[in-house]
Design an enzyme around this catalytic site. Structure first.
Site, short mmCIF file in Angstrom:
data_model
loop_
_atom_site.label_atom_id
_atom_site.label_comp_id
_atom_site.label_asym_id
_atom_site.label_seq_id
_atom_site.Cartn_x
_atom_site.Cartn_y
_atom_site.Cartn_z
N ASP A 1 0.86 -1.18 0.00
CA ASP A 1 0.00 0.00 0.00
C ASP A 1 0.90 1.23 0.00
OD1 ASP A 1 -2.25 1.83 0.48
OD2 ASP A 1 -3.35 0.07 1.16
N HIS B 1 2.32 1.94 -3.16
CA HIS B 1 1.40 2.88 -3.82
C HIS B 1 1.92 4.30 -3.82
CE1 HIS B 1 -2.39 0.10 -3.28
NE2 HIS B 1 -1.38 -0.49 -3.90
#
Length: 464
Positions: A272, A295
């Site tokens: 993430d 991310h």
């Protein structure tokens, strides 16, 4: 009158030299306390006071978890030993809890809590701590595994590792077991049921001031690796977070309601956001960070469920991102209020990043989100010297119809498609106002100049 002859001076000099190399160690197995007292220091003060017997010796105090019954074999639950060591260290200012190298400590959910602890405690992590994979250890679900709360001057440092053994959570497998490759034995207990759907953060600091994390590695966290909530004066350096790129919701570092934060020399690989900056954060400085997979560096998502979010004075520079979903991103939910302002992203190097630059005021992590008119205001956002390659789109600015983005400036932006002969999507802008301070590659002609007509239209109750 008192006279001191040369013989007396020589005798005292020899005595001082002998004492300077002599230490007395007190070992109290019942009290689990080790003290080293410098007699030389006390002797010097004694002489300085003209022979006074009122001596307070210098002392350092270390509490080793092995002295409290920890086995460090990777199979025995060492939680109580850690808690007992902490309980004693808590009473002594500038004490050290020692987790020695060469051992693997199985530790269940644990909270090292103040507010009655003495300040400036050091948690010296040189060994390895692993999380249990037995579902019974987690009950119906916990939000964190290892937690430090309401402390002043807390440091965790060393060359050790915190391993969340998160694959049993990610795979959601009730029969998974982890094996010690050298003994072929299960090192953390057999799973006897399905793991809770609530996945814990590996290491969390809450309500603390003067927090330092240095040198350690956190790997395979069930969810977020390192989290700071309601903290001030945070320093993170030479930190490593490591989980597979497909491990769900495994943020590297998560900041919430925290101020005066410096993150430097970190290597973050996760599933993430490498760094996630949430509401209540200000004066955050991130530099010399490697990110990927992951991310990217993200502010938000902010304003979920019509909440108010306030984020300001964020600087991100000298960051290298490779094979990430986004590069530097601001994401807000429709329906929120508050603001994100005074943000600078500079000297960012990217390699094969899907979307290097993004503002998304329509963020939604579900299949459908309803349209709403209110929004978190986004303003004074600066992008400087951002270079590298992208795989989907170089720039994506999707701002609110009712509260457009304002004060967005771009300078020295050089982004190349990885497919030179097959150009990908070009820059996208919607209700985004600002200034191109230099030419860009590719040209970002969609940015609107000046200020939006309804800039500053938030009510006083919605603004920060």
């Amino acid at each position: 009158m008192c006279r001191v002859n040369s013989t007396s001076i020589a005798f005292l000099s020899v005595l001082l030299f002998c004492f300077s190399s002599f230490e007395v160690t007190y070992s109290a197995r019942e009290g689990k306390q080790w003290r080293k007292q410098s007699i030389a220091g006390g002797f010097r003060r004694l002489m300085a006071k003209g022979g006074s017997s009122d001596v307070v010796a210098d002392a350092t105090t270390t509490f080793n978890v092995l002295d409290y019954g920890a086995k460090g074999d990777g199979r025995t639950d060492d939680s109580k030993a850690f808690e007992a060591a902490w309980a004693d260290a808590c009473k002594v200012e500038a004490s050290t809890v020692m987790v020695p190298s060469g051992s693997i400590f199985l530790v269940g959910p644990v909270s090292f809590s103040g507010p009655n602890c003495q300040p400036n405690i050091v948690f010296q992590l040189d060994g390895k701590i692993i999380a249990p994979t037995n579902s019974k250890a987690w009950g119906s679900g916990l939000l964190q595994w290892i937690e430090f709360t309401k402390l002043k001057g807390i440091t965790i440092k060393g060359k050790g590792t915190i391993d969340g053994q998160g694959s049993v959570w990610w795979n959601d497998s009730p029969t998974a077991q982890l094996q010690d490759s050298t003994t072929n034995h299960t090192i953390s207990g057999e799973l006897d049921g399905k793991m809770s759907s609530t996945k814990p953060t590996a290491l969390r600091f809450y309500g603390s001031n003067g927090v330092t994390v240095s040198g350690i590695t956190i790997q395979n966290s069930p969810q977020t690796h390192l989290k700071f909530d309601d903290c001030t004066g945070v320093q993170v350096s030479n930190f490593v977070a490591s989980s597979p790129g497909d491990s769900p919701n495994t943020d590297g570092i998560h900041l919430q309601n925290s101020q005066d934060v410096v993150i430097s020399a970190a290597t973050l690989a996760c599933g993430d956001d490498c760094v996630s900056i949430q509401t209540g954060c200000s004066n955050v400085y991130i530099h010399d960070v490697k990110c990927g997979p992951g991310h990217g560096i993200s502010i938000g998502g902010l304003g979920k469920d019509k909440t108010k979010a306030c984020v300001s004075n964020i600087t991100v520079r000298d960051v290298n991102l490779q094979n990430t979903l986004t590069g530097v991103r601001i994401k807000t939910w429709q329906g929120g209020s508050g603001s994100v302002k005074q943000v600078t992203f500079s000297d960012i190097q990217l390699s094969e990043v899907e979307t290097p630059i993004m503002i998304d005021q329509f963020y939604c992590d579900k299949s459908h989100c309803s349209n709403q008119s209110s929004a978190v205001e986004v303003s004074e956002i600066n992008y400087v010297n951002i270079r590298g390659t992208y795989t989907v789109q170089p720039v994506h600015f999707a701002c609110s119809d009712s509260l457009p983005c304002s004060g967005v400036s771009l300078s020295t932006i050089e982004l190349q498609s990885v497919k030179e002969n097959h150009p990908l999507s070009g820059p996208f802008c919607w209700e985004t106002y600002g200034e191109l301070k230099t030419s860009t590659e590719p040209p970002i002609s969609c940015l609107e100049s000046g200020k939006p007509f309804n800039a500053g239209a938030q009510s006083s109750s919605d603004s920060c």
